[in-house]
Write a protein that holds these residues in place. Sequence first.
Motif, PDB file in Angstrom:
ATOM      1  N   ARG A 194      -4.412   6.918  -1.660  1.00 44.47           N
ATOM      2  CA  ARG A 194      -3.178   6.325  -1.142  1.00 44.47           C
ATOM      3  C   ARG A 194      -2.484   7.274  -0.163  1.00 44.47           C
ATOM      4  NH1 ARG A 194       2.253   4.633  -4.423  1.00 44.47           N
ATOM      5  NH2 ARG A 194       2.941   2.950  -3.052  1.00 44.47           N
TER       6      ARG A 194
ATOM      7  N   LEU B 239       0.821  -1.202   0.000  1.00 45.25           N
ATOM      8  CA  LEU B 239       0.000   0.000   0.000  1.00 45.25           C
ATOM      9  C   LEU B 239       0.859   1.259   0.000  1.00 45.25           C
ATOM     10  CD1 LEU B 239      -2.911   1.212   0.283  1.00 45.25           C
ATOM     11  CD2 LEU B 239      -2.513   1.215   2.746  1.00 45.25           C
TER      12      LEU B 239
ATOM     13  N   VAL C 238      -5.606  -2.273  -0.402  1.00 45.77           N
ATOM     14  CA  VAL C 238      -4.971  -2.168  -1.722  1.00 45.77           C
ATOM     15  C   VAL C 238      -5.998  -2.233  -2.858  1.00 45.77           C
ATOM     16  CG1 VAL C 238      -3.336  -3.257  -3.309  1.00 45.77           C
ATOM     17  CG2 VAL C 238      -2.750  -3.007  -0.896  1.00 45.77           C
TER      18      VAL C 238
ATOM     19  N   SER D 117      -3.013  -4.406   3.691  1.00 47.14           N
ATOM     20  CA  SER D 117      -3.282  -5.161   2.463  1.00 47.14           C
ATOM     21  C   SER D 117      -4.764  -5.185   2.121  1.00 47.14           C
ATOM     22  CB  SER D 117      -2.752  -6.598   2.605  1.00 47.14           C
ATOM     23  OG  SER D 117      -3.455  -7.303   3.617  1.00 47.14           O
TER      24      SER D 117
END
Length: 297
Positions: free
Chosen positions: A94, A51, A82, A79
């Motif tokens: 992000r 990530l 993602v 995770s």
Amino acid sequence: MRSGWFWVLLGLLSACKAAEYEYRWESDLHMGGRNYGKPPQCVDIPAELRLCYGVGYSRMLLPNLLEHDRMEEVKQQASSWVPLVHKRCHPGTRVFLCALFAPVCLDRTIYPCRGLCEEVRDGCRPIMEMFGYPWPDMLTCDQFPQDDVCMSMPNGTEATPTGFSPVCPPCDNEMQVDAILEHICASEFVLKAKIKEVTTEHTDRKVILQKRKKMIKQGTLRKEDLAKLVLHLRNGADCPCQQLDNLRNQYLIMGRKVDNQFLLTGIHKWDKSSTVFKKTIKKLKTYKCPGHEKVFK
């Protein structure tokens, strides 16, 4: 995700190289005033933390702002997010998530700005709801600063329209090997099947599968569920989904159960002529999914 989102504020990042974010000053009293069991330390962001690896800086604080004090826990929980980043629901997704999972290592704690949280929430919540996930309480935007020092998107950053997607998110077919594998891991069950019929029910589409199916990942799906499996494309009555327009093909189908419905979370043509697809299926045989319990936790 494109690195063009991150700009340098000169003199602030003495502890981190190549960080390209915009910051504003703030106090350390947000999010309830963290009281860690052990003092925060600067550690390298490992490549396995997909990530945030390569996000624009190389060192992070541990414990992080979500109170994960072990790197394995950070990797496991991060995770889960993602697949959302791959949906490109907002260009700051992000940035926002990594500010929490992998906070930049500086002399003081830098939280994401409330405005950034609100923009990411408004852009990504419709897509999350399509997959059956609400915006989580741990990311309530009111807890983040708005007038002090915090992480935000730089002026001039090109944003996508809120909640906009050119296709139904589960039908996004422009994915690479690692992204497809991460999507498979985030889904509760995965199978190979043909589609018998597609109907519309209110704002949803119902995907009725043919009787013959090959299970790839069973998860919690019971045999009696598999025999009469009907998948719902939540709020997908009007958005484009090329895969559902051609019922002659076989498909790699992903899903999860929400309440009493089985939701379609991903669909790809079972295409042996595609190099990407062949690599994905080959790698899937030995690929070990992260141990998270459910996506967007």
